[in-house]
Design a protein around this motif. Structure first.
Motif: not given
Length: 639
Positions: A351-354, A357-360, A395-396
């Motif tokens: 599970p990944v919090e999106m 991801v966008l902030s990174h 993230v990529q």
């Protein structure tokens, strides 16, 4: 009794009539009012092959009654004769006459006739004159022509091509069935010059000019152009036509074909465009790799020229380090694209919090955004948004899209990153930059594709980012799309991923493990995967469920382990070193211990062809990474 004296003039007239009657170039037969033949001329005898002394001639002049002949009645001739005896001149259509039908020798003929009554001065019919015309050769030629035409039409209608013919002046007079099926227009609606109505407006001038040239010179006609298909779209065809000439060399008509080449032409054009993109990419690759070599070479010369100057040594070393890092990044990009597009990348799915991801991703690209003076706006939904995926790869994906937006947007431009959620997660990266040409838009996610660069080449890179984005998004079960109104009007890219609905993200992994069914019976399982982390984590999970698990990281060790003891199930990767998973499955099946075992493929290769090869290799089940572990557990239990 006195014999009446016939005036000399009357005798002379009778002689002239007899001479004319005998020498007439057409067959003449005189009938009495009772249907009997009074006389026939030489041409009649030649027509039927019945001359003096011939039984047919004697029969016709003595016994034959045309009005009583049942054969003539059956052929429909008798009613015409009765009309003639009633005083009407009639034309008798072509009838097949055979003397054998009246029991006489002779030549069978197709004959047309005219029956003309010969009347007395008081209007009474005295005789009927039959004038015959032998039409045998003409009718046989017409029949042969009709048979030939029917054969031609059958062949033409059976051909996959559209077939047409025209008169010498180019006016069309025939199209085969395939033409009407292709165009969807009613038969006969394209005759003359109306066929030009279905030619693409942009091609009509070229088609007309080339056709006129062929009509004027007699040279073969050949041209590629577009015709309107019954669907309403225009499809590419190859039109060809050749002149048909008679024995004297005169042009009698044109015969031609139209072949649907739309798919071939589009494929050919796409291959040419793909080759051009590949050549452009290779040229760009050479340029990008040569660029760092120049400062590296210069810095090396500086080191040799001034080895005792610490400042120059330091600066030269920094230059070499930066340029080597740049070259390493280029090579890493190439290798990364190669691994991902070939399915050689295993995702670390969880599970990944999106929002994170966008902030990174934004933080990674922020130096470029600030250097170019862009304004960045973001819009996010409230609450956490989760997907099942590989955090670093996601993230990529976003950083590649944002990096592209920054590179292809002039200084002081505007960028926007937004996220929306329904049944899926939609991440949109938009800019007001250089935009994408309409002809390039369908190809932006393909390898070797890149938009036009500015003269100062500020964009940089190899144009691999979007191909990598597409592959990674699809590995996550999502999709990506691009939109642009055209050159100079900006662009937007949207990534869509399946949403993961969870209450407590921190506990999701443990709950997922707890939700897997415990083994109803303990199995001895061999897991084979050259990715040691993947093999070990799967092994630990299966052990947690109650199974005995053995690991092997290549085919040789797997065969050795199977030879030492039987396994209840085999979970095999396909992309193994040495023997691949397909061949390994065959060999394990061939061993006595593998006959009753369950074989499960667990691999990143997921095409229909891959699955078909799996069936042929003897796999009972074929799962594509990342697999549903619950499904794997059920399959191991025979569910």
């Amino acid at each position: 009794m006195t014999t009446p004296v016939v005036p000399a003039a009357a005798v002379q007239t009778e002689q002239r009539f007899q001479t004319l009657f005998e020498q007439a170039p057409f067959s003449v037969q005189l009938l009495s009012v009772d249907g009997r033949t009074l006389r026939v001329n030489r041409a009649w005898q030649d027509l039927w092959g019945a001359h003096e002394g011939d039984p047919l001639l004697e029969f016709v002049l003595s016994e034959y009654d045309m009005l009583a002949d049942p054969q003539l009645e059956a052929k429909g001739v008798t009613p015409y004769l009765r009309r003639a005896f009633a005083g009407e001149a009639v034309r008798i259509p072509a009838i097949h006459y055979d003397p054998a039908e009246i029991g006489q020798p002779g030549i069978a003929r197709w004959v047309e006739a005219t029956a003309r009554p010969i009347k007395t001065p008081d209007g009474r019919v005295a005789e009927v004159m039959l004038i015959h015309e032998d039409v045998t050769e003409r009718l046989l030629a017409e029949r042969q022509l009709r048979a030939s035409e029917a054969q031609f039409r059958t062949i033409a209608d059976a051909m996959p091509q559209m077939v047409f013919s025209t008169l010498p002046d180019g006016h069309s007079d025939y199209f085969n069935r395939q033409t009407y099926e292709f165009t969807g227009v009613p038969p006969g609606s394209m005759n003359g010059e109306r066929w030009a109505d279905i030619v693409h407006p942009d091609d009509r001038e070229a088609v007309g000019e080339r056709w006129r040239h062929s009509l004027e010179t007699g040279e073969p006609y050949e041209l590629e152009y577009r015709l309107r298909h019954r669907s309403g779209e225009y499809r590419w065809v190859l039109g060809r036509a050749l002149a048909v000439r008679n024995e004297q060399g005169g042009l009698v008509r044109w015969m031609g074909t139209c072949t649907d080449i739309d798919e071939q032409k589009r494929t050919r054009d796409e291959l040419l465009a793909s080759n051009r993109r590949k050549d452009d990419f290779l040229a760009m690759l050479a340029h990008e790799l040569r660029n760092p070599l120049a400062p590296i070479s210069t810095a090396a010369h500086l080191l040799k020229a001034a080895p005792a100057d610490p400042d120059r040594v330091q600066r030269s070393a920094e230059i070499i380090e930066r340029q080597v890092r740049h070259m390493t990044d280029l090579v890493d990009d190439l290798l990364d694209v190669s691994r991902v597009t070939r399915g050689l990348v295993a995702l670390d799915r969880r599970p990944v919090e999106m929002k994170a991801v966008l902030s990174h991703a934004i933080e990674q690209v922020r130096p470029l955004i600030e250097a170019r003076g862009h304004e960045l706006t973001t819009r996010m939904p409230s609450g956490d948004v989760h997907v099942m995926g590989d955090r670093s790869r996601l993230v990529q994906v976003v950083s590649n899209l944002l990096n592209n937006a920054a590179k292809y947007t002039p200084s002081d431009g505007a960028l926007a990153v937004t996220m929306a959620v329904d049944e899926d997660v939609h991440i949109r990266v938009a800019d007001n930059g250089t935009g994408i040409e309409s002809e390039l838009l369908p190809h932006v996610f393909e390898l070797f594709t890149q938009g036009a660069r500015t003269p100062d080449r500020t964009q940089g890179g190899l144009g691999l980012g979007l191909a990598l984005v597409k592959s990674l998004v699809e590995l996550h079960g999502g999709r990506v799309s691009a939109e642009s109104a055209g050159r100079g009007l900006g662009a937007a890219f949207t990534v869509t991923l399946p949403v993961l609905k969870i209450d407590d993200p921190a506990a999701s992994a443990s709950r997922a493990a707890m939700s897997l069914p415990r083994a109803s019976r303990r199995l001895r399982i061999l897991v084979v995967d050259d990715n040691q982390d993947a093999a070990e984590t799967l092994g630990m999970l299966l052990e947690t469920l109650g199974h005995e698990v053995h690991l092997a990281h290549d085919s040789a060790r797997a065969l050795d382990a199977a030879a030492k003891g039987a396994f209840d199930a085999y979970v095999l990767d396909i992309g193994l070193p040495g023997l691949d998973g397909y061949e390994l499955a065959r060999r394990l099946r061939a061993q006595a211990s593998g006959v009753a075992a369950t074989f499960i493929a667990l691999t990143g290769y997921g095409s229909a062809d891959d699955k078909h090869r799996g069936d042929q290799a003897g796999f009972d089940h074929y799962l594509v990474k990342p697999a549903d572990l619950g499904e794997l557990a059920r399959l191991l239990q025979g569910g």
